[in-house]
Design a protein around this motif. Structure first.
Motif, PDB file in Angstrom:
ATOM      1  N   HIS A  17     -43.066  19.501  32.524  1.00  0.00           N
ATOM      2  CA  HIS A  17     -44.240  18.960  31.838  1.00  0.00           C
ATOM      3  C   HIS A  17     -45.248  20.069  31.542  1.00  0.00           C
ATOM      4  CE1 HIS A  17     -48.366  17.369  31.719  1.00  0.00           C
ATOM      5  NE2 HIS A  17     -47.820  16.302  31.142  1.00  0.00           N
ATOM      6  N   ASP A  18     -45.490  20.929  32.522  1.00  0.00           N
ATOM      7  CA  ASP A  18     -46.467  22.008  32.359  1.00  0.00           C
ATOM      8  C   ASP A  18     -46.052  22.987  31.263  1.00  0.00           C
ATOM      9  OD1 ASP A  18     -47.880  20.806  34.357  1.00  0.00           O
ATOM     10  OD2 ASP A  18     -47.319  22.236  35.927  1.00  0.00           O
ATOM     11  N   GLU A  19     -44.731  23.215  31.163  1.00  0.00           N
ATOM     12  CA  GLU A  19     -44.233  24.095  30.099  1.00  0.00           C
ATOM     13  C   GLU A  19     -44.506  23.484  28.722  1.00  0.00           C
ATOM     14  OE1 GLU A  19     -40.140  24.912  30.809  1.00  0.00           O
ATOM     15  OE2 GLU A  19     -40.493  26.038  32.666  1.00  0.00           O
ATOM     16  N   LEU A  20     -44.272  22.166  28.611  1.00  0.00           N
ATOM     17  CA  LEU A  20     -44.554  21.464  27.360  1.00  0.00           C
ATOM     18  C   LEU A  20     -46.047  21.482  27.054  1.00  0.00           C
ATOM     19  CD1 LEU A  20     -42.187  18.353  27.626  1.00  0.00           C
ATOM     20  CD2 LEU A  20     -41.957  20.291  26.056  1.00  0.00           C
ATOM     21  N   GLU A  21     -46.868  21.292  28.073  1.00  0.00           N
ATOM     22  CA  GLU A  21     -48.318  21.313  27.890  1.00  0.00           C
ATOM     23  C   GLU A  21     -48.775  22.667  27.368  1.00  0.00           C
ATOM     24  OE1 GLU A  21     -52.358  20.178  28.040  1.00  0.00           O
ATOM     25  OE2 GLU A  21     -50.529  18.981  28.115  1.00  0.00           O
ATOM     26  N   GLU A  22     -48.169  23.729  27.916  1.00  0.00           N
ATOM     27  CA  GLU A  22     -48.512  25.084  27.468  1.00  0.00           C
ATOM     28  C   GLU A  22     -48.140  25.275  25.991  1.00  0.00           C
ATOM     29  OE1 GLU A  22     -47.656  29.727  28.804  1.00  0.00           O
ATOM     30  OE2 GLU A  22     -47.029  28.076  30.100  1.00  0.00           O
ATOM     31  N   GLU A  23     -46.950  24.758  25.621  1.00  0.00           N
ATOM     32  CA  GLU A  23     -46.527  24.850  24.220  1.00  0.00           C
ATOM     33  C   GLU A  23     -47.466  24.043  23.319  1.00  0.00           C
ATOM     34  OE1 GLU A  23     -42.441  23.787  23.630  1.00  0.00           O
ATOM     35  OE2 GLU A  23     -41.748  25.021  25.309  1.00  0.00           O
ATOM     36  N   PHE A  24     -47.867  22.848  23.809  1.00  0.00           N
ATOM     37  CA  PHE A  24     -48.768  21.995  23.043  1.00  0.00           C
ATOM     38  C   PHE A  24     -50.096  22.692  22.778  1.00  0.00           C
ATOM     39  CE2 PHE A  24     -52.432  19.078  23.535  1.00  0.00           C
ATOM     40  CZ  PHE A  24     -52.348  18.439  22.314  1.00  0.00           C
ATOM     41  N   GLN A  25     -50.676  23.293  23.821  1.00  0.00           N
ATOM     42  CA  GLN A  25     -51.970  23.962  23.666  1.00  0.00           C
ATOM     43  C   GLN A  25     -51.860  25.144  22.698  1.00  0.00           C
ATOM     44  OE1 GLN A  25     -54.708  22.787  24.604  1.00  0.00           O
ATOM     45  NE2 GLN A  25     -54.030  21.233  26.067  1.00  0.00           N
ATOM     46  N   LYS A  26     -50.725  25.841  22.755  1.00  0.00           N
ATOM     47  CA  LYS A  26     -50.520  26.972  21.857  1.00  0.00           C
ATOM     48  C   LYS A  26     -50.426  26.487  20.409  1.00  0.00           C
ATOM     49  CE  LYS A  26     -47.398  30.864  20.944  1.00  0.00           C
ATOM     50  NZ  LYS A  26     -46.120  31.534  21.332  1.00  0.00           N
ATOM     51  N   GLU A  27     -49.604  25.438  20.181  1.00  0.00           N
ATOM     52  CA  GLU A  27     -49.446  24.907  18.824  1.00  0.00           C
ATOM     53  C   GLU A  27     -50.748  24.281  18.328  1.00  0.00           C
ATOM     54  OE1 GLU A  27     -46.079  22.382  18.304  1.00  0.00           O
ATOM     55  OE2 GLU A  27     -44.708  23.730  19.359  1.00  0.00           O
ATOM     56  N   LYS A  28     -51.486  23.654  19.227  1.00  0.00           N
ATOM     57  CA  LYS A  28     -52.771  23.053  18.863  1.00  0.00           C
ATOM     58  C   LYS A  28     -53.736  24.120  18.361  1.00  0.00           C
ATOM     59  CE  LYS A  28     -56.687  20.568  20.865  1.00  0.00           C
ATOM     60  NZ  LYS A  28     -57.304  20.083  22.120  1.00  0.00           N
ATOM     61  N   ALA A  29     -53.797  25.246  19.088  1.00  0.00           N
ATOM     62  CA  ALA A  29     -54.673  26.352  18.685  1.00  0.00           C
ATOM     63  C   ALA A  29     -54.255  26.910  17.328  1.00  0.00           C
ATOM     64  CB  ALA A  29     -54.649  27.453  19.746  1.00  0.00           C
ATOM     65  N   GLU A  30     -52.939  27.032  17.112  1.00  0.00           N
ATOM     66  CA  GLU A  30     -52.444  27.540  15.824  1.00  0.00           C
ATOM     67  C   GLU A  30     -52.769  26.566  14.690  1.00  0.00           C
ATOM     68  OE1 GLU A  30     -48.316  28.072  16.604  1.00  0.00           O
ATOM     69  OE2 GLU A  30     -48.575  29.976  17.679  1.00  0.00           O
ATOM     70  N   LEU A  31     -52.642  25.255  14.983  1.00  0.00           N
ATOM     71  CA  LEU A  31     -52.929  24.226  13.978  1.00  0.00           C
ATOM     72  C   LEU A  31     -54.422  24.220  13.628  1.00  0.00           C
ATOM     73  CD1 LEU A  31     -51.201  22.130  12.475  1.00  0.00           C
ATOM     74  CD2 LEU A  31     -51.907  20.446  14.184  1.00  0.00           C
ATOM     75  N   GLU A  32     -55.259  24.340  14.650  1.00  0.00           N
ATOM     76  CA  GLU A  32     -56.706  24.381  14.409  1.00  0.00           C
ATOM     77  C   GLU A  32     -57.075  25.596  13.560  1.00  0.00           C
ATOM     78  OE1 GLU A  32     -58.430  24.309  18.278  1.00  0.00           O
ATOM     79  OE2 GLU A  32     -58.436  22.115  18.406  1.00  0.00           O
ATOM     80  N   ALA A  33     -56.459  26.733  13.867  1.00  0.00           N
ATOM     81  CA  ALA A  33     -56.739  27.955  13.107  1.00  0.00           C
ATOM     82  C   ALA A  33     -56.275  27.802  11.660  1.00  0.00           C
ATOM     83  CB  ALA A  33     -56.053  29.150  13.764  1.00  0.00           C
TER      84      ALA A  33
END
Length: 347
Positions: free
Chosen positions: A71-87
């Motif tokens: 779960h934590d690995e997925l959360e890390e991927e989510f936060q990374k993709e979220k930051a890229e999407l926001e940018a």
């Protein structure tokens, strides 16, 4: 050494309750840093509980830990993709914000029909007609902010003068040295109130997801003489018989939107503050952050809707929905209480 402390059975997770309460109460930079140092020594270390579990339960807990890790690995991927999407979308929004700013300032215009529609008579129509020949959209940001319930409470009558010269408000996350947080930019036309062409407010975050505020910094405003809206000048007559016959002048701080650019200072590591002062500081910091978050997340993206008042209606509908949900919860609680009373009566 954090590692030595973490191995000490009396260390108890490395954080005393007093330290934790102080950190939560004051958001003290030094205490937060100390807590982070202590916690860093515990990464990957067991609390000791699992070692004393029965073998079967221990294996189940280890399986749960594996699931948590995934779960934590997925959360890390989510936060990374979220930051890229926001940018990505920040870049897509930017040209629209530039077009909006140009229209508001009057550097660009739209096509107008040769015969303009005549508005109906009335105070609002007369006011609109009076500004018909002005470029852009006068008082756009002042009106947009005053249509928000919390922001209008921050804007005094004296603030309206300088805020009529507010041309644009922007936000970005490009902070120095990789700091977390965001910055607000306020751009002004030349005005009789202060010499700054722009003012900034920067929020530095310990954690953006929670969010946890570390500190905030604002621009120094270079007020022109007699134009400072954050102070009021008090004049008192000299006492009878006094040699000084001139009125005594005294300045006092007063409520003003522009106090927003003078946020509270977080005490340093060596500075001591009592619990009451820490609680007051916490409240002021939370209120200050709320204003910044409203400007960044609600006003800037939907400034046109706030100017026209459409966003106010949307806000009211959201509040009504929240109230309805709260009423339903209360009704459910009342029904449960009635059921409990009936069971007690039967007994």
């Amino acid at each position: 050494d954090p590692d030595d402390d973490a191995d000490d059975p009396d260390f108890e997770a490395g954080i005393s309750e007093a330290d934790l309460m102080k950190a939560l109460a004051g958001n003290r930079e030094g205490l937060v840093s100390a807590l982070q140092d202590k916690l860093s020594g515990l990464v990957g270390k067991s609390s000791g509980l699992i070692e004393f579990l029965p073998p079967k339960i221990k294996r189940r807990v280890e399986a749960l830990q594996t699931i948590q890790g995934e779960h934590d690995e997925l959360e890390e991927e989510f936060q990374k993709e979220k930051a890229e999407l926001e940018a990505k979308y920040a870049k897509l929004y930017e040209p629209l914000y530039v077009k909006r700013a140009d229209l508001v300032k009057g550097t660009t215009d739209v096509e107008h029909p040769e015969v303009e529609e005549v508005p109906e008579a009335g105070d609002a129509a007369e006011a609109a007609a009076a500004g018909a020949d002005e470029p852009g959209v006068p008082e756009f940001w002042l009106r947009a902010m005053k249509n928000h319930q919390l922001l209008t409470e921050q804007i005094t009558e004296r603030d309206e003068g300088p805020l009529k010269h507010l041309l644009d408000v922007k936000t970005d996350k490009d902070l120095e040295d990789g700091e977390k947080g965001f910055r607000l930019h306020f751009y002004f036309s030349e005005n009789p109130y202060f010499t700054n062409s722009s003012l900034t407010k920067t929020y530095y975050m310990v954690d953006e997801e929670d969010p946890i505020l570390e500190r905030a910094e604002g621009s120094d405003i270079h007020w022109n003489a007699g134009k400072n809206t954050t102070v009021k000048v008090m004049k008192k007559k000299p006492r009878k018989g006094s040699r000084n016959t001139k009125p005594i002048t005294k300045t006092e701080q007063c409520e003003s939107f522009f106090n927003f650019f003078s946020p509270p200072t977080v005490p340093g590591e060596d500075e001591e503050i009592d619990d009451d002062e820490a609680e007051r500081l916490q409240e002021v910091m939370e209120a200050d952050y709320e204003i910044g978050a409203i400007l960044r997340e609600r006003i800037i993206p939907r400034a046109v809707a706030w100017y026209t008042g459409e966003a106010v209606e949307d806000d009211d509908e959201d509040e009504e929905d929240d109230d309805d949900e709260g009423d339903e919860d209360d009704e459910d609680d009342d029904e449960e209480d009635d059921d409990d009373d009936d069971e007690e009566a039967e007994e």
